[in-house]
Design a protein around this motif. Sequence first.
Motif, PDB file in Angstrom:
ATOM      1  N   ASP A 110      21.410 -78.070 -19.549  1.00  0.00           N
ATOM      2  CA  ASP A 110      21.827 -77.314 -19.990  1.00  0.00           C
ATOM      3  C   ASP A 110      20.469 -75.902 -19.525  1.00  0.00           C
ATOM      4  O   ASP A 110      19.145 -76.168 -20.302  1.00  0.00           O
ATOM      5  CB  ASP A 110      21.658 -77.086 -21.285  1.00  0.00           C
ATOM      6  CG  ASP A 110      22.096 -76.280 -22.090  1.00  0.00           C
ATOM      7  OD1 ASP A 110      23.044 -75.993 -22.230  1.00  0.00           O
ATOM      8  OD2 ASP A 110      21.194 -75.337 -23.159  1.00  0.00           O
ATOM      9  N   PRO A 257      32.645 -75.073 -26.677  1.00  0.00           N
ATOM     10  CA  PRO A 257      32.069 -74.405 -24.758  1.00  0.00           C
ATOM     11  C   PRO A 257      32.945 -72.876 -24.104  1.00  0.00           C
ATOM     12  O   PRO A 257      33.032 -72.422 -24.655  1.00  0.00           O
ATOM     13  CB  PRO A 257      32.989 -75.313 -23.834  1.00  0.00           C
ATOM     14  CG  PRO A 257      33.475 -75.096 -24.485  1.00  0.00           C
ATOM     15  CD  PRO A 257      33.639 -75.636 -25.738  1.00  0.00           C
ATOM     16  N   ASP A 261      28.069 -72.947 -20.085  1.00  0.00           N
ATOM     17  CA  ASP A 261      28.811 -74.087 -20.132  1.00  0.00           C
ATOM     18  C   ASP A 261      28.960 -75.329 -19.460  1.00  0.00           C
ATOM     19  O   ASP A 261      29.605 -76.643 -19.215  1.00  0.00           O
ATOM     20  CB  ASP A 261      28.518 -74.461 -21.939  1.00  0.00           C
ATOM     21  CG  ASP A 261      27.824 -73.902 -23.035  1.00  0.00           C
ATOM     22  OD1 ASP A 261      27.198 -74.574 -23.175  1.00  0.00           O
ATOM     23  OD2 ASP A 261      28.840 -73.724 -23.543  1.00  0.00           O
ATOM     24  N   SER A 264      28.782 -78.869 -18.815  1.00  0.00           N
ATOM     25  CA  SER A 264      28.213 -80.155 -19.580  1.00  0.00           C
ATOM     26  C   SER A 264      30.362 -79.893 -19.595  1.00  0.00           C
ATOM     27  O   SER A 264      30.968 -81.354 -19.984  1.00  0.00           O
ATOM     28  CB  SER A 264      28.499 -78.665 -20.923  1.00  0.00           C
ATOM     29  OG  SER A 264      29.145 -79.582 -21.944  1.00  0.00           O
TER      30      SER A 264
ATOM     31  N   HIS B  54      29.284 -74.258 -31.574  1.00  0.00           N
ATOM     32  CA  HIS B  54      29.062 -74.898 -30.402  1.00  0.00           C
ATOM     33  C   HIS B  54      28.975 -76.054 -30.196  1.00  0.00           C
ATOM     34  O   HIS B  54      29.891 -76.425 -28.999  1.00  0.00           O
ATOM     35  CB  HIS B  54      27.590 -73.569 -29.808  1.00  0.00           C
ATOM     36  CG  HIS B  54      27.332 -73.288 -28.283  1.00  0.00           C
ATOM     37  ND1 HIS B  54      26.060 -73.597 -27.945  1.00  0.00           N
ATOM     38  CD2 HIS B  54      28.223 -73.425 -27.159  1.00  0.00           C
ATOM     39  CE1 HIS B  54      26.215 -73.713 -26.410  1.00  0.00           C
ATOM     40  NE2 HIS B  54      27.401 -73.877 -25.878  1.00  0.00           N
ATOM     41  N   ARG B  55      27.538 -76.529 -29.983  1.00  0.00           N
ATOM     42  CA  ARG B  55      27.799 -77.907 -29.667  1.00  0.00           C
ATOM     43  C   ARG B  55      26.682 -78.849 -30.651  1.00  0.00           C
ATOM     44  O   ARG B  55      26.136 -79.714 -30.929  1.00  0.00           O
ATOM     45  CB  ARG B  55      25.936 -77.987 -28.067  1.00  0.00           C
ATOM     46  CG  ARG B  55      25.984 -77.376 -27.630  1.00  0.00           C
ATOM     47  CD  ARG B  55      26.978 -78.377 -26.441  1.00  0.00           C
ATOM     48  NE  ARG B  55      26.652 -77.804 -25.439  1.00  0.00           N
ATOM     49  CZ  ARG B  55      26.400 -78.180 -24.397  1.00  0.00           C
ATOM     50  NH1 ARG B  55      24.523 -78.890 -24.529  1.00  0.00           N
ATOM     51  NH2 ARG B  55      26.600 -77.532 -23.225  1.00  0.00           N
ATOM     52  N   HIS B  74      21.176 -72.222 -29.386  1.00  0.00           N
ATOM     53  CA  HIS B  74      21.375 -71.177 -28.004  1.00  0.00           C
ATOM     54  C   HIS B  74      20.853 -70.071 -28.388  1.00  0.00           C
ATOM     55  O   HIS B  74      21.425 -69.469 -27.596  1.00  0.00           O
ATOM     56  CB  HIS B  74      22.526 -71.284 -27.676  1.00  0.00           C
ATOM     57  CG  HIS B  74      22.906 -73.246 -26.846  1.00  0.00           C
ATOM     58  ND1 HIS B  74      23.053 -73.653 -27.160  1.00  0.00           N
ATOM     59  CD2 HIS B  74      22.157 -73.594 -25.604  1.00  0.00           C
ATOM     60  CE1 HIS B  74      22.796 -75.052 -27.190  1.00  0.00           C
ATOM     61  NE2 HIS B  74      22.438 -74.568 -25.242  1.00  0.00           N
TER      62      HIS B  74
END
Lengths: 289, 219
Positions: A110, A257, A261, A264, B54-55, B74
């Motif tokens: 990332d 995402p 991304d 990923s 998001h994550r 982020h």
Amino acid sequence: MARTTDKAALDNWYVLGALGDFPTHTVKGARLLGADLIVRRAGVQFQVSDEVGAKLPVEQRYGHLWTTLGAPTRPIFAMPEWDEPDRRPVYCGAVRVRASGLRVVENFLDLAHFPYVHTDILGTESKPEVARYQVEHRADVDEVWATKCEFFQPKAAASADGGQMSQYMYRVVANPFLVMLYKTPPTAPNRWDVIALFVQPVEEDLSIAHPFMLVIDETSSDAELIAFQQMIFLQDRIVLENQRPRLLPLQPGRETPTRGDLSSVIYRRWLKEKNIRFGVEEPVRLAHA
Amino acid sequence: MKSMTDENQTWHPVALGVDVPAGVTRAVILNGTEIVLWRGADGQIRAWDDRCPHRGMRLSYGFVRGNSLNCLYHGWEYEGSSRCIRIPAHPDLEVPKTIKATAHAVHETGGLVWMNRSGTAASDPPAIAEGVPLISTAIDRPIGALRDLFRATSMHPAVIREDILDGLSLLLAMHPVSERKSMLHALTIGGSDAPADRKRYALAVRQLRQQAETMAEAA
């Protein structure tokens, strides 16, 4: 938890540590994919056995001890930089992380977190943009590559004096728990520094990361390079241990995402194709599916 | 995933308002669900799932700027309505309206922060007297046991009593952390908020906690 039955996870080569992590004439426990192992070292000879005393295959490669609980279809991946005479191997220690090893690898791929997690080191809040880059699955070697990655970095490495636009390439080798990056070093702009992260998946939600570098840097000491790498990795660990769920979700709609991304997205697609389950979240019912 | 239970339909007091000052986040756990409380510069308090869509990063590790909460991972920026309004990696991107944190009904009254996970908060939280906040403390006992132990007098399931207990004028409220653990929020009503008195009260609450956990061991 007992040893996993996930064949996609078992049939790979894994790192148990740098060779130097095992002093000569020692016996040391280790754990991999839910299995308890015993590592015996006598001089330069290593032996790894499992819970029932069965001997496992052992390799010494790239300064690390490798083993497998399954039947790998491919040899340990090629790292041609290991043979370049002006590179220095730096072993950065082992870091336990309470997270799925797949989350650890995904974070390594990332770029967008640099300004927030590694503030004013690998990124800065005033330049957070992730430019378009390319990602591909190379079927012949079964590797995922991200290329043409670029990011502005205030302090790209231990040897950096000022900011630079860093170029990156990322590479996940056939085993989805092993990842490397190539990065333009401040000291030799026409070459690539190599940083590898060998993840030893211990439990589904517990990993040991073995960061390792092959650097072109005649000025920084090993201690400086290790300190830099550990600082970066410990910053990552704060994120990794606080992602929910701890296991990587592959189910669409569970996470969100965006354009940056792409690594990923391709990595997760590849994991699905491999049908890997160790470290992957079981599908859940989504509130707003 | 847990189904919608009665507990989700109820208002739960999850923190003392003073423990969530403007500009900070606070992580709480309600019935096993991780929640982030945060207060913007506008003084409004918010209660969201502690998870960036998001994550999955816990938003309680994020940072409040103005009336937005920004994710640590982020820097995704969420405005008070819980909508994501900025993705720093893509400054030119108009963020899709569908990207939101999961927000819950929240209400501040009586010095307590109340939240309700039912999605549609039909009723208001119970009307209680305005108290002087003392302390929040975790107790290794389920809520039901605590109600018995502290000889509950209030009808509201989250409030134990608002009267004199052992000579102190206390308001005791609580929320379930898990099936075995509770968080007790103590205020005093009509009591003095001089530091010495508050200290005396806080000490009394700690003793209640100790009593509750000791009795649990004996049982």
